[in-house]
Design a protein around this motif. Structure first.
Motif, PDB file in Angstrom:
ATOM      1  N   ILE A  16      33.931  36.339  37.005  1.00 39.84           N
ATOM      2  CA  ILE A  16      35.011  37.131  36.392  1.00 39.84           C
ATOM      3  C   ILE A  16      35.031  38.536  36.982  1.00 39.84           C
ATOM      4  O   ILE A  16      36.096  39.072  37.304  1.00 39.84           O
ATOM      5  N   ALA A  17      33.856  39.147  37.144  1.00 34.13           N
ATOM      6  CA  ALA A  17      33.789  40.489  37.729  1.00 34.13           C
ATOM      7  C   ALA A  17      34.262  40.478  39.178  1.00 34.13           C
ATOM      8  O   ALA A  17      35.022  41.366  39.600  1.00 34.13           O
ATOM      9  N   THR A  18      33.849  39.466  39.939  1.00 35.79           N
ATOM     10  CA  THR A  18      34.278  39.368  41.336  1.00 35.79           C
ATOM     11  C   THR A  18      35.789  39.203  41.438  1.00 35.79           C
ATOM     12  O   THR A  18      36.447  39.850  42.256  1.00 35.79           O
ATOM     13  N   PHE A  19      36.351  38.335  40.606  1.00 40.37           N
ATOM     14  CA  PHE A  19      37.796  38.135  40.619  1.00 40.37           C
ATOM     15  C   PHE A  19      38.531  39.402  40.207  1.00 40.37           C
ATOM     16  O   PHE A  19      39.546  39.777  40.815  1.00 40.37           O
ATOM     17  N   THR A  20      38.022  40.088  39.199  1.00 33.96           N
ATOM     18  CA  THR A  20      38.669  41.318  38.723  1.00 33.96           C
ATOM     19  C   THR A  20      38.650  42.397  39.801  1.00 33.96           C
ATOM     20  O   THR A  20      39.682  43.045  40.060  1.00 33.96           O
ATOM     21  N   VAL A  21      37.497  42.589  40.427  1.00 40.16           N
ATOM     22  CA  VAL A  21      37.395  43.602  41.487  1.00 40.16           C
ATOM     23  C   VAL A  21      38.305  43.244  42.652  1.00 40.16           C
ATOM     24  O   VAL A  21      39.010  44.109  43.202  1.00 40.16           O
ATOM     25  N   THR A  23      41.061  41.414  42.593  1.00 37.20           N
ATOM     26  CA  THR A  23      42.456  41.574  42.190  1.00 37.20           C
ATOM     27  C   THR A  23      42.864  43.043  42.163  1.00 37.20           C
ATOM     28  O   THR A  23      43.939  43.412  42.656  1.00 37.20           O
ATOM     29  N   VAL A  24      42.007  43.889  41.610  1.00 35.93           N
ATOM     30  CA  VAL A  24      42.304  45.324  41.564  1.00 35.93           C
ATOM     31  C   VAL A  24      42.393  45.895  42.979  1.00 35.93           C
ATOM     32  O   VAL A  24      43.298  46.685  43.295  1.00 35.93           O
ATOM     33  N   TRP A  27      45.657  44.800  44.509  1.00 33.13           N
ATOM     34  CA  TRP A  27      46.829  45.422  43.911  1.00 33.13           C
ATOM     35  C   TRP A  27      46.950  46.903  44.273  1.00 33.13           C
ATOM     36  O   TRP A  27      48.045  47.410  44.437  1.00 33.13           O
ATOM     37  N   ILE A  47      47.289  37.984  45.662  1.00 36.13           N
ATOM     38  CA  ILE A  47      46.557  37.693  44.430  1.00 36.13           C
ATOM     39  C   ILE A  47      46.624  36.199  44.100  1.00 36.13           C
ATOM     40  O   ILE A  47      45.640  35.610  43.641  1.00 36.13           O
TER      41      ILE A  47
END
Length: 80
Positions: A16-21, A23-24, A27, A47
């Motif tokens: 989840i952290a890897t995907f969030t970083v 994606t941010v 973006w 994305i």
């Protein structure tokens, strides 16, 4: 909580952290590696590609969850 559940939770937090970083980072970037200016549509496409790539770890995590549940249920029935 058993080791297998702890490992499962740590793996989920990692993904989840890897995907969030990722994606941010996608973006917020203005220019990609090739020097092309990123439009909102291009950012969204990048994305979506990242999301498709993360379906493999998602499938692995779901299978791992099912295995953990089966093992937990079997352990509870053997104890009683």
């Amino acid at each position: 909580m058993k080791k297998q559940w702890l490992f499962w939770w740590f793996a989920n937090i990692f993904w989840i952290a890897t995907f969030t970083v990722g994606t941010v980072a996608l973006w917020l970037r203005e220019v990609d590696g090739a020097g092309v200016t990123q439009t909102p549509v291009a950012k969204l496409a990048a994305i979506i590609v990242l999301l498709i790539a993360f379906t493999i770890p998602l499938i692995i995590q779901v299978v791992w969850l099912i295995i953990n549940l089966v093992i937990s249920i079997n352990n509870k029935t053997n104890i009683q």
